[in-house]
Design a protein around this motif. Structure first.
Motif, short mmCIF file in Angstrom:
data_model
loop_
_atom_site.label_atom_id
_atom_site.label_comp_id
_atom_site.label_asym_id
_atom_site.label_seq_id
_atom_site.Cartn_x
_atom_site.Cartn_y
_atom_site.Cartn_z
N LEU A 198 0.84 -1.09 0.03
CA LEU A 198 0.02 -0.08 -0.12
C LEU A 198 0.87 1.26 0.10
CD1 LEU A 198 -2.78 -1.09 2.53
CD2 LEU A 198 -2.79 -0.94 -0.08
N CYS A 199 1.91 1.17 0.84
CA CYS A 199 3.03 2.71 0.84
C CYS A 199 3.17 2.58 -0.65
CB CYS A 199 4.03 2.14 2.16
SG CYS A 199 3.31 2.26 3.60
N MET A 200 3.62 1.79 -1.15
CA MET A 200 4.18 1.89 -2.61
C MET A 200 3.41 2.42 -3.62
SD MET A 200 6.82 -1.04 -4.35
CE MET A 200 6.33 -2.27 -3.17
N MET A 201 1.96 1.82 -3.56
CA MET A 201 1.29 2.04 -4.42
C MET A 201 0.01 2.74 -4.37
SD MET A 201 2.79 -0.12 -6.83
CE MET A 201 1.69 -0.18 -8.13
N GLU A 202 -0.34 3.11 -3.13
CA GLU A 202 -1.52 4.09 -2.88
C GLU A 202 -1.18 5.43 -2.78
OE1 GLU A 202 -4.71 3.48 -3.31
OE2 GLU A 202 -5.35 1.42 -3.23
N VAL A 257 -3.05 5.03 2.47
CA VAL A 257 -2.15 4.59 3.28
C VAL A 257 -2.39 4.88 4.62
CG1 VAL A 257 0.31 4.69 3.80
CG2 VAL A 257 -0.50 4.45 1.36
N LEU A 258 -2.51 6.15 5.06
CA LEU A 258 -3.02 6.72 6.33
C LEU A 258 -4.07 6.16 7.13
CD1 LEU A 258 -1.81 10.38 6.04
CD2 LEU A 258 -0.64 8.40 7.22
N LYS A 259 -5.16 5.95 6.08
CA LYS A 259 -6.28 5.37 6.70
C LYS A 259 -5.95 3.76 6.88
CE LYS A 259 -10.69 3.65 4.79
NZ LYS A 259 -10.62 2.29 4.45
N TRP A 260 -5.46 3.07 6.13
CA TRP A 260 -5.16 1.57 6.29
C TRP A 260 -4.41 1.62 7.70
CZ3 TRP A 260 -6.97 -2.81 4.99
CH2 TRP A 260 -7.83 -3.02 3.92
#
Length: 95
Positions: A47-51, A56-59
């Motif tokens: 997620l950090c790489m692609m979103e 990312v912060l929500k997840w």
């Protein structure tokens, strides 16, 4: 193995589908605590790489409080995502 393939392919859409399957019913029970934490760690790194940083912060907020313990690599991935999004002022709220 499925999540590793998603990470290798950088396929976040497939990772979301895999995550949905894991969340159905009691499927998560097929993984022991170490594998489950490893799964969430790899999922979060992808997620950090692609979103987008908002996603990312929500997840991160949902996952780090109940699903997994972020590894040093996860924290580094998050810091890099914040830096790439020019959102370093958010660091105190995620620390």
């Amino acid at each position: 193995t499925g999540l590793l393939q998603c990470c290798d392919l950088k396929d976040v859409k497939l990772a979301y589908q895999l995550n949905k399957a894991l969340e159905k019913g009691d499927n998560w029970k097929f993984l022991d605590v170490d594998r489950l934490n490893g799964y969430w760690s790899k999922f979060f790194s992808l997620l950090c790489m692609m979103e987008q940083i908002e996603v990312v912060l929500k997840w991160y907020k949902e996952m780090s409080s109940s699903l997994f313990y972020p590894t040093p690599k996860n924290i580094l991935d998050l810091l890099q995502a914040l830096d790439a999004a020019n959102q370093l002022e958010v660091i105190p709220s995620v620390w």
